[in-house]
Scaffold this motif. Structure first.
Motif, PDB file in Angstrom:
ATOM      1  N   ASP A 141       4.680   3.877  -8.864  1.00 21.48           N
ATOM      2  CA  ASP A 141       5.731   2.655  -8.644  1.00 21.48           C
ATOM      3  C   ASP A 141       5.295   1.524  -9.224  1.00 21.48           C
ATOM      4  O   ASP A 141       6.093   0.570  -9.296  1.00 21.48           O
ATOM      5  CB  ASP A 141       6.122   2.718  -7.018  1.00 21.48           C
ATOM      6  N   THR A 142       4.035   1.404  -9.192  1.00 21.67           N
ATOM      7  CA  THR A 142       3.619   0.200  -9.792  1.00 21.67           C
ATOM      8  C   THR A 142       4.118  -0.218 -11.022  1.00 21.67           C
ATOM      9  O   THR A 142       4.461   0.470 -12.088  1.00 21.67           O
ATOM     10  CB  THR A 142       1.991   0.093  -9.752  1.00 21.67           C
TER      11      THR A 142
ATOM     12  N   LYS B  96      -1.369  -0.259  -4.003  1.00 22.78           N
ATOM     13  CA  LYS B  96      -2.707  -0.137  -3.744  1.00 22.78           C
ATOM     14  C   LYS B  96      -2.933   1.051  -2.830  1.00 22.78           C
ATOM     15  O   LYS B  96      -2.191   1.299  -1.935  1.00 22.78           O
ATOM     16  CB  LYS B  96      -3.336  -1.259  -3.824  1.00 22.78           C
ATOM     17  N   PHE B  97      -4.263   1.824  -2.767  1.00 18.23           N
ATOM     18  CA  PHE B  97      -4.394   2.694  -1.976  1.00 18.23           C
ATOM     19  C   PHE B  97      -4.913   1.696  -0.804  1.00 18.23           C
ATOM     20  O   PHE B  97      -5.421   0.819  -1.112  1.00 18.23           O
ATOM     21  CB  PHE B  97      -5.521   3.228  -2.403  1.00 18.23           C
TER      22      PHE B  97
ATOM     23  N   THR C  29       0.734  -1.239  -0.076  1.00 16.73           N
ATOM     24  CA  THR C  29       0.013   0.000   0.098  1.00 16.73           C
ATOM     25  C   THR C  29       0.715   1.324   0.066  1.00 16.73           C
ATOM     26  O   THR C  29       2.107   1.230   0.325  1.00 16.73           O
ATOM     27  CB  THR C  29      -0.749  -0.069   1.105  1.00 16.73           C
ATOM     28  N   LEU C  30       0.208   2.477  -0.240  1.00 17.10           N
ATOM     29  CA  LEU C  30       0.919   3.524  -0.375  1.00 17.10           C
ATOM     30  C   LEU C  30       1.769   3.959   0.857  1.00 17.10           C
ATOM     31  O   LEU C  30       1.250   3.612   2.037  1.00 17.10           O
ATOM     32  CB  LEU C  30      -0.176   4.665  -0.408  1.00 17.10           C
ATOM     33  N   GLY C  31       2.615   4.606   0.800  1.00 19.91           N
ATOM     34  CA  GLY C  31       3.648   4.930   2.034  1.00 19.91           C
ATOM     35  C   GLY C  31       4.621   3.873   2.438  1.00 19.91           C
ATOM     36  O   GLY C  31       5.335   4.113   3.473  1.00 19.91           O
TER      37      GLY C  31
END
Length: 98
Positions: A62-63, A86-87, A7-9
C-alpha cells in the motif's frame, strides 16, 4: 494532504480538503493510477470538506504516492501525499504466556 508513516495491519486515512462552486468531484490516484475500492479494505467517500480515503489492514504494497484530484468543470486542482507502510516491531510474548 498529510504524509503518513504507519505499520502493517493498521488503518490509514487520507483527507482531501476541497471546495468550489459548482462543488467539485474528487478522484483518488495511487502512483498515477486510479484507486480501486475493495470491500472492507479500501474505501473513499465524499465528506463535508471534500473526500476521505481509508485503507484498512495495511500491507507494505500500500506504500505509494496518493493524489487527490478535484474537478468542477471550471478548473482542476490536486494535492499529493505519501503513505509509507513499514514493518512493525516483532510481537512480544505477554507475561505469563508459555
Amino acid at each position: 494532504m498529510n504524509n503518513i508513516t504507519t505499520t502493517l495491519g493498521q488503518t490509514a486515512e487520507l483527507h482531501c480538503k476541497v471546495s468550489g462552486n459548482p462543488p467539485p468531484t474528487v478522484r483518488w490516484l495511487k502512483n498515477d493510477a486510479p484507486v480501486v475500492q475493495e470491500p472492507r479494505r479500501i474505501s473513499f467517500r465524499a465528506t463535508p470538506y471534500g473526500s476521505r480515503l481509508r485503507i484498512r489492514n495495511l500491507d507494505t504494497t500500500d506504500t505509494g504516492y496518493f493524489q487527490c484530484v478535484a474537478t468542477n468543470g471550471r478548473s482542476t486542482v490536486s494535492t499529493t501525499g505519501v503513505l509509507f507502510v513499514k514493518f512493525g516491531p516483532p510481537p512480544t510474548a505477554s507475561p505469563g504466556s508459555s
